[in-house]
Design an enzyme around this catalytic site. Structure first.
Site, PDB file in Angstrom:
ATOM      1  N   PHE A 118       0.648   3.063   3.587  1.00 22.79           N
ATOM      2  CA  PHE A 118       0.885   2.043   2.936  1.00 22.79           C
ATOM      3  C   PHE A 118       1.609   2.055   1.795  1.00 22.79           C
ATOM      4  O   PHE A 118       1.870   3.167   1.146  1.00 22.79           O
ATOM      5  CB  PHE A 118      -0.457   1.537   2.528  1.00 22.79           C
ATOM      6  CG  PHE A 118      -1.715   1.033   3.399  1.00 22.79           C
ATOM      7  CD1 PHE A 118      -1.710  -0.182   3.811  1.00 22.79           C
ATOM      8  CD2 PHE A 118      -2.369   2.303   4.114  1.00 22.79           C
ATOM      9  CE1 PHE A 118      -2.718  -0.452   4.616  1.00 22.79           C
ATOM     10  CE2 PHE A 118      -3.175   1.796   4.999  1.00 22.79           C
ATOM     11  CZ  PHE A 118      -3.404   0.400   5.363  1.00 22.79           C
ATOM     12  N   CYS A 119       2.101   0.920   1.393  1.00 24.44           N
ATOM     13  CA  CYS A 119       3.085   0.658   0.125  1.00 24.44           C
ATOM     14  C   CYS A 119       2.334   1.532  -1.051  1.00 24.44           C
ATOM     15  O   CYS A 119       1.029   1.006  -1.246  1.00 24.44           O
ATOM     16  CB  CYS A 119       3.170  -0.784  -0.147  1.00 24.44           C
ATOM     17  SG  CYS A 119       4.205  -1.224  -1.697  1.00 24.44           S
ATOM     18  N   PRO A 120       2.829   2.100  -1.692  1.00 18.55           N
ATOM     19  CA  PRO A 120       4.133   2.774  -1.884  1.00 18.55           C
ATOM     20  C   PRO A 120       4.281   4.129  -1.032  1.00 18.55           C
ATOM     21  O   PRO A 120       5.213   4.805  -1.445  1.00 18.55           O
ATOM     22  CB  PRO A 120       4.644   2.833  -3.293  1.00 18.55           C
ATOM     23  CG  PRO A 120       3.261   3.622  -3.659  1.00 18.55           C
ATOM     24  CD  PRO A 120       2.112   2.754  -3.030  1.00 18.55           C
TER      25      PRO A 120
END
Lengths: 74, 138
Positions: free
Chosen positions: A11-13
């Site tokens: 997932f981000c980041p």
């Protein structure tokens, strides 16, 4: 391609952080690919490459993810 | 002006600690240094052994907690602690414990997770914030 980072599961980041790690470990001139399907990194990765002074060689759109190809310049 | 971000971490719930890890990662990625000032419940989450056990959400979102925890598990989302730890390996992140909270709770440095670098007073925090371009209260 000197190395490929498969960050499709993070997932981000996550994809950006994995790319930064790979760039840090690599030699100047190396070409690194990162695979990502998370929405944040589609914008964050090019932004970081510009800010960090590397070169974005290509963004290849695959079926379920994008491949960013980066050349380490410094 | 120093290229710095300061986070005051007051809360000790997963939904507030998650953005601490993510924002610190983003700041490190963009070449900033990060000062994290842990106080009250935020500091409790960094007790030795505690980071792995935090599963609480903010009270107003309590009903959503089981669903959120389930989703994070299913999608293999890294914990806030692992996210922060990895960011700390990649850049300059200093984690400070609030001296007043330490005294109030009768804690010493040995009670804290190894990620905590030192114990500082509020005046030093103000100096961090003064040097920072971004300061957030979590």
């Amino acid at each position: 391609m000197d190395r490929t980072v498969d960050a499709r599961d993070t997932f981000c980041p996550g994809p950006l952080m994995e790319l930064i790690r790979a760039v840090k470990e690599g030699e100047v001139g190396e070409v690194i690919a990162v695979w990502s399907k998370d929405a944040g990194s589609q914008r964050d990765i090019p932004l970081w490459i510009e800010k960090a002074g590397h070169e974005l060689l290509a963004v290849n759109e695959k079926e379920e993810y994008n491949e960013f190809v980066i050349k380490k310049l410094r | 002006m120093a290229n710095k971000m300061t986070l005051i971490v007051f809360s000790g719930t997963v939904d507030k600690l998650m953005p601490v890890g993510i924002l610190a990662s983003g700041a490190v990625a963009m070449g900033m240094e990060v000062e994290i000032y842990l106080t009250f419940w935020g500091l409790q989450a960094f007790r030795q052994g505690a980071p792995q056990q935090v599963t609480k959400m903010s009270a107003e979102y309590e009903d959503m907690a089981p669903m959120m925890m389930q989703l994070m598990k299913e999608k293999n989302m890294p914990s806030w602690y692992d996210t922060l730890k990895q960011a700390k390996e990649l850049g300059t992140i200093r984690v400070h414990a609030c001296a007043a909270t330490m005294d109030l709770m009768g804690m010493t440095k040995e009670d804290l997770d190894p990620m905590v670098d030192d114990i500082v007073g509020v005046a030093e925090y103000v100096e961090f914030a003064r040097e920072s371009e971004i300061t957030l209260f979590m």
